[in-house]
Design a protein around this motif. Structure first.
Motif, mmCIF file in Angstrom:
data_model
loop_
_atom_site.group_PDB
_atom_site.id
_atom_site.type_symbol
_atom_site.label_atom_id
_atom_site.label_comp_id
_atom_site.label_asym_id
_atom_site.label_seq_id
_atom_site.Cartn_x
_atom_site.Cartn_y
_atom_site.Cartn_z
ATOM 1 N N LEU A 147 -10.321 123.583 34.903
ATOM 2 C CA LEU A 147 -11.670 123.961 34.772
ATOM 3 C C LEU A 147 -12.681 122.907 35.211
ATOM 4 N N LEU A 148 -12.128 121.711 35.268
ATOM 5 C CA LEU A 148 -13.056 120.603 35.714
ATOM 6 C C LEU A 148 -12.047 120.093 36.946
ATOM 7 N N SER A 149 -11.910 120.576 37.975
ATOM 8 C CA SER A 149 -11.033 120.058 39.157
ATOM 9 C C SER A 149 -11.571 120.151 40.504
ATOM 10 N N ILE A 151 -13.897 119.783 42.963
ATOM 11 C CA ILE A 151 -15.013 118.601 42.994
ATOM 12 C C ILE A 151 -16.247 119.254 43.734
ATOM 13 N N ASN A 152 -17.506 118.626 43.039
ATOM 14 C CA ASN A 152 -18.594 119.131 43.589
ATOM 15 C C ASN A 152 -19.132 117.923 44.529
ATOM 16 N N PHE A 153 -19.288 118.018 45.831
ATOM 17 C CA PHE A 153 -19.512 116.668 46.641
ATOM 18 C C PHE A 153 -20.678 117.217 47.457
ATOM 19 N N PRO A 154 -21.982 116.599 46.975
ATOM 20 C CA PRO A 154 -23.302 117.293 47.536
ATOM 21 C C PRO A 154 -23.332 116.558 48.881
ATOM 22 N N GLN A 155 -23.641 117.291 50.021
ATOM 23 C CA GLN A 155 -23.542 116.638 51.341
ATOM 24 C C GLN A 155 -25.008 116.181 51.734
ATOM 25 N N LEU A 156 -25.233 115.014 51.221
ATOM 26 C CA LEU A 156 -26.721 114.262 51.262
ATOM 27 C C LEU A 156 -27.086 114.020 52.607
ATOM 28 N N PRO A 157 -28.299 114.325 52.972
ATOM 29 C CA PRO A 157 -28.668 113.889 54.654
ATOM 30 C C PRO A 157 -28.266 112.474 55.008
ATOM 31 N N VAL A 185 -23.786 104.203 42.738
ATOM 32 C CA VAL A 185 -23.143 105.284 41.941
ATOM 33 C C VAL A 185 -24.011 106.475 41.800
ATOM 34 N N ILE A 186 -23.626 107.703 42.052
ATOM 35 C CA ILE A 186 -24.475 108.874 42.085
ATOM 36 C C ILE A 186 -24.106 109.753 41.121
ATOM 37 N N GLY A 187 -25.002 109.890 40.010
ATOM 38 C CA GLY A 187 -24.309 110.935 38.772
ATOM 39 C C GLY A 187 -24.390 110.087 37.795
ATOM 40 N N SER A 190 -20.405 112.284 32.304
ATOM 41 C CA SER A 190 -19.465 111.541 31.526
ATOM 42 C C SER A 190 -18.895 110.533 32.492
ATOM 43 N N THR A 191 -18.473 110.989 33.646
ATOM 44 C CA THR A 191 -17.838 110.278 34.664
ATOM 45 C C THR A 191 -18.627 108.996 34.919
ATOM 46 N N GLY A 192 -20.073 109.557 35.540
ATOM 47 C CA GLY A 192 -20.675 108.413 36.146
ATOM 48 C C GLY A 192 -21.054 107.245 35.005
ATOM 49 N N ILE A 210 -29.908 108.075 39.003
ATOM 50 C CA ILE A 210 -29.514 108.951 38.176
ATOM 51 C C ILE A 210 -30.620 110.083 38.225
ATOM 52 N N ARG A 211 -30.226 111.352 38.430
ATOM 53 C CA ARG A 211 -31.091 112.393 38.535
ATOM 54 C C ARG A 211 -31.618 112.890 37.214
ATOM 55 N N THR A 212 -30.604 113.219 36.208
ATOM 56 C CA THR A 212 -31.226 113.528 34.833
ATOM 57 C C THR A 212 -30.461 112.464 33.858
ATOM 58 N N PRO A 213 -31.081 111.565 33.086
ATOM 59 C CA PRO A 213 -30.762 110.474 32.208
ATOM 60 C C PRO A 213 -30.077 111.453 30.905
ATOM 61 N N ALA A 351 -34.414 106.216 39.488
ATOM 62 C CA ALA A 351 -34.622 107.508 38.716
ATOM 63 C C ALA A 351 -34.943 108.479 39.770
ATOM 64 N N LEU A 352 -33.929 109.284 40.224
ATOM 65 C CA LEU A 352 -34.002 110.151 41.360
ATOM 66 C C LEU A 352 -35.089 111.311 41.209
ATOM 67 N N LYS A 353 -35.722 111.500 39.947
ATOM 68 C CA LYS A 353 -36.517 112.802 39.825
ATOM 69 C C LYS A 353 -38.005 111.976 40.547
ATOM 70 N N ALA A 381 -20.222 110.382 41.627
ATOM 71 C CA ALA A 381 -19.958 110.926 40.221
ATOM 72 C C ALA A 381 -20.416 112.109 40.026
ATOM 73 N N THR A 382 -20.544 113.372 40.893
ATOM 74 C CA THR A 382 -21.413 114.323 40.941
ATOM 75 C C THR A 382 -20.738 115.750 40.365
ATOM 76 N N GLY A 383 -19.709 115.287 39.748
ATOM 77 C CA GLY A 383 -18.927 116.525 38.997
ATOM 78 C C GLY A 383 -18.080 117.618 39.657
ATOM 79 N N PHE A 384 -18.159 118.753 38.894
ATOM 80 C CA PHE A 384 -17.337 119.659 39.445
ATOM 81 C C PHE A 384 -18.043 121.238 39.308
ATOM 82 N N ALA A 498 -24.851 125.798 36.009
ATOM 83 C CA ALA A 498 -26.267 125.427 36.582
ATOM 84 C C ALA A 498 -26.061 124.226 37.327
ATOM 85 N N ASN A 499 -25.129 123.440 37.845
ATOM 86 C CA ASN A 499 -24.878 122.065 38.380
ATOM 87 C C ASN A 499 -24.593 122.241 39.898
ATOM 88 N N ILE A 500 -24.320 123.550 40.311
ATOM 89 C CA ILE A 500 -23.973 123.621 41.724
ATOM 90 C C ILE A 500 -24.955 124.416 42.506
HETATM 91 P P1 NA7 Z 1 -21.397 116.361 35.363
HETATM 92 O O1 NA7 Z 1 -21.481 116.000 33.952
HETATM 93 O O2 NA7 Z 1 -21.655 117.345 35.940
HETATM 94 O O3 NA7 Z 1 -22.409 115.107 36.167
HETATM 95 C C1 NA7 Z 1 -22.356 115.015 37.345
HETATM 96 C C2 NA7 Z 1 -23.930 114.208 37.536
HETATM 97 O O4 NA7 Z 1 -23.946 114.120 38.857
HETATM 98 C C3 NA7 Z 1 -24.843 114.356 37.019
HETATM 99 O O5 NA7 Z 1 -25.650 113.148 36.420
HETATM 100 C C4 NA7 Z 1 -25.773 115.174 37.979
HETATM 101 O O6 NA7 Z 1 -27.083 115.067 37.813
HETATM 102 C C5 NA7 Z 1 -25.411 114.511 39.199
HETATM 103 N N1 NA7 Z 1 -25.772 115.129 40.371
HETATM 104 C C6 NA7 Z 1 -24.958 116.102 40.708
HETATM 105 N N2 NA7 Z 1 -25.251 116.602 42.105
HETATM 106 C C7 NA7 Z 1 -26.285 115.598 42.554
HETATM 107 C C8 NA7 Z 1 -26.830 115.275 43.588
HETATM 108 N N3 NA7 Z 1 -26.953 116.165 44.592
HETATM 109 N N4 NA7 Z 1 -27.883 114.426 43.523
HETATM 110 C C9 NA7 Z 1 -27.936 113.503 42.651
HETATM 111 N N5 NA7 Z 1 -27.261 113.669 41.416
HETATM 112 C C10 NA7 Z 1 -26.509 114.717 41.426
HETATM 113 O O7 NA7 Z 1 -19.729 115.565 35.871
HETATM 114 P P2 NA7 Z 1 -18.952 114.526 35.058
HETATM 115 O O8 NA7 Z 1 -17.895 114.352 36.169
HETATM 116 O O9 NA7 Z 1 -19.668 113.435 34.894
HETATM 117 O O10 NA7 Z 1 -18.314 115.237 33.882
HETATM 118 C C11 NA7 Z 1 -18.049 116.723 33.772
HETATM 119 C C12 NA7 Z 1 -16.996 116.841 32.910
HETATM 120 O O11 NA7 Z 1 -15.612 116.267 33.560
HETATM 121 C C13 NA7 Z 1 -17.025 116.141 31.587
HETATM 122 O O12 NA7 Z 1 -17.158 116.799 30.639
HETATM 123 C C14 NA7 Z 1 -15.859 114.914 31.712
HETATM 124 O O13 NA7 Z 1 -15.184 115.483 30.402
HETATM 125 C C15 NA7 Z 1 -15.004 115.433 32.937
HETATM 126 P P3 NA7 Z 1 -27.844 116.290 37.028
HETATM 127 O O14 NA7 Z 1 -27.337 116.080 35.609
HETATM 128 O O15 NA7 Z 1 -27.205 117.605 37.459
HETATM 129 O O16 NA7 Z 1 -29.081 116.264 37.190
#
Ligand code: NA7
Ligand code: FAD
Length: 543
Positions: A147-149, A151-157, A185-187, A190-192, A210-213, A351-353, A381-384, A498-500
């Protein structure tokens, strides 16, 4: 195109994490079926094969982040700390594979990525094709694809122009060393937070984008004594019973006390005690019973964490950027010194916002304030793409060639998180609308249910088993109703897809708890697979 005579087995299992390992064990060793397992990784482990980033740690306590089905293994195995590192979990899972002689069923490696699975109405079999072009047929398909496998790899400009190293935490190369380097480190999920905590002391310079603290509490990692381990092992039956009948299955009693029913001093005392003890789920669900459901209670917890951040982080500007202000309503985080890391001179926060990334150049990241953050390495560290991500990356077709992406066009759905209509004998482990918990006991619950169901089908001449559209619809409504009782729906996160970018937000979990979930499964089985349509060669003996 299909080979003339594809090899046919009883069951195909996709994935070799906790779910796939146990599914192959149940189906092959216990039911005696012929089973092939596939994983695109070069070995077993799933999450713990891929996530080798520095600092990778379970946030479930060690004694509960494991299988419960083998009592001897529970007694034999050991752990050194209250939480497990990635190498420890990986070696545990490899040990389980060897213990049950499962390697002979698995095919590993990029060539063994499953690219398609088509249901053939006529023989009533699934035809599965791999990246390497191999074709197999099976009556049953079990998806244990994580379920968390995906990967979300944002293609930043400008990312392609960057001359340094680029990593995603979920596909981390083994033993890679970033010591002394300038790392971004972007993100900050938990991982970031884990990566930053681990790299801060070793990197030459670290910039955390950090986009969202987020709200995070201490994990409480400490050594476990031999006596503590012995006490846990002596009580293991009771510990698992409690976890499996609880809501989040993290091994503590969930509180039922409303936060506002006690005095401010008492609230503070309870939060402080949980802070000292450690654990994200324990802080959110063990302190008071309504932090996840009542905004006032939620704010009390959030304010407590904010004040801690203010006390820990010495530089007021860094503290400001690290402090969240929205609801405390994502997967509750815990860390092993994340905020403390920012007291180091070599660790900065952007602070990216307020200052977004404008472009990535060959030398690093340029933010809107015109600053170039020079980097040797950039870590994503942008999640899944959580829950349905890996399903959508395959070409899965059910009855009448219906593609899973069309079937799930509005939002992904399921009955009980384990199956969906029109996809016969096709099972999911942690599919959409499954339980939101410490996951191994939920995975075991689903694998055991799937294997019991397969056994029932085999014994009763059932050729096809799939949920009715009504049952799927009803389950989706149940999950939505429960989610709407929480504050989680009010904040964007992967829990709701809501993260993709472009992904339609939807309810992806059953937030009703593992105990209740197990009750529902039992009831469905006891009532003769209520909600499922069964096709049989003979009249099944319904219980
Ligand atoms: P998360 O919780 O989805 O975190 C991903 C982080 O990456 C989060 O801070 C996002 O900010 C940030 N993010 C994602 N896309 C972007 C872009 N385009 N630009 C800047 N920042 C971005 O993934 P994790 O791997 O930490 O954790 C997921 C689960 O897997 C967790 O429960 C662990 O147990 C393992 P946002 O908050 O969306 O603003
Ligand atoms: P996974 O372990 O994700 O395994 C899925 C496997 O399927 C992968 O190996 C993948 O390669 C394979 N696969 C996918 N698609 C295909 C395909 N098409 N063909 C072939 N193979 C394919 N949960 C907790 O409860 N507690 C924790 O502390 C915790 N910490 C976590 C930390 C991190 C960094 C991450 C990413 C997740 C964490 N989780 C945690 C969640 C974790 O994913 C689950 O606990 C558990 O490991 C999931 O097991 P699984 O077998 O369902 O899936």
């Amino acid at each position: 195109e299909s080979q003339l005579h594809p090899q046919t087995v009883d069951a195909i299992v996709i994935g070799a994490g906790f779910g796939g390992i146990y599914a192959v064990h149940k189906l092959a060793n216990e039911l005696g079926l012929s089973v092939i397992g596939f994983d695109k990784a070069d070995g077993p482990g799933g999450t713990w094969y891929w996530n080798r980033y520095p600092g990778a740690l379970s946030d479930t306590e060690s004694h509960l982040y494991r299988f419960s089905f083998d009592k001897e293994l529970l007694q034999e195995d050991t752990w050194e700390h209250t939480y497990l590192t990635q190498p420890e979990i990986l070696s545990y899972l490899e040990g389980v594979v060897d213990r049950f002689n499962l390697r002979r069923h698995f095919r590993f490696g990029a060539q063994n990525e499953v690219t398609s699975a088509h249901y053939l109405d006529k023989p009533g079999l699934w035809e599965v094709t791999t990246e390497g072009g191999d074709v197999f047929r099976a009556k049953y398909v079990v998806n244990a694809i994580g379920l968390l496998s995906a990967i979300n790899f944002p293609q930043l400009p400008g990312l392609h122009t960057f001359q340094g190293e680029v990593y995603h935490t979920g596909a981390w190369p083994e033993n890679h060393d970033l010591a002394g380097k300038r790392v971004g480190v972007i993100g900050s999920g938990s991982t970031g937070t884990q990566v930053v905590t681990a790299l801060g002391p070793v990197a030459g310079h670290l910039t955390h984008f950090i986009r969202t603290p987020q709200y995070s509490v201490p994990v409480g990692k400490r050594p476990v004594s031999a006596q503590e381990r012995a006490e846990i092992k002596a009580r293991y039956d009771e510990i698992w019973d409690q976890a499996k009948s609880s809501s989040v299955a993290f091994g503590f009693e969930e509180s039922t006390v409303p936060a506002m029913s006690v005095s401010e001093e008492e609230r503070h005392r309870v939060f402080e005690e949980a802070w000292q003890r450690g654990g994200g789920f324990r802080f959110m669900f063990g302190t008071f019973g309504d932090i996840a459901t009542d905004e006032q209670a939620n704010e009390a917890a959030a304010a407590f964490i904010r004040s801690k951040i203010g006390q820990i982080v010495k530089d007021p500007e860094k503290a400001r950027k690290l402090t969240p202000h929205d609801l405390y309503a994502r997967r509750p985080l815990c860390d092993d010194g994340f905020f403390e890391t920012f007291n180091r001179d070599n660790v900065d926060v952007v602070a990216l916002k307020e200052n977004p990334i404008r472009v990535i150049t060959e030398h690093g990241v340029v933010t809107e304030d015109d600053q170039l953050h020079e980097l040797d390495a950039l870590v994503f560290a942008t999640g899944f793409d959580a829950v349905d991500g890996n399903y959508r990356r395959m070409e899965i077709r059910g009855r009448n060639g219906e593609h899973i992406n069309d079937h799930w066009a509005g939002q992904p759905n399921s009955y009980l998180g384990v199956a969906t209509a029109n996809f016969p004998n096709w099972f999911m482990i942690l599919g959409p609308n499954g339980p939101f918990t410490n996951l191994p006991p939920s995975i075991e619950t689903q694998v055991e249910w799937i294997s019991d169901t397969v056994k029932y089908a085999e014994q009763n001449g059932i050729t096809a088993l799939e949920p009715t559209p009504e049952a799927v619809e009803q389950w989706g409504q149940t999950c939505t109703e429960i989610a709407n009782m929480t504050v989680f729906t009010k904040v964007d996160s992967w829990i709701f897809g809501a993260n993709i970018p472009g992904k339609k937000p939807s309810v992806l979990f059953y937030l009703g708890g593992l105990g209740n979930y197990r009750g529902v499964l039992d009831e469905v089985t006891a009532e003769g697979y209520k909600g499922f349509a069964l096709t049989s060669v003979k009249e099944p003996a319904r219980t």
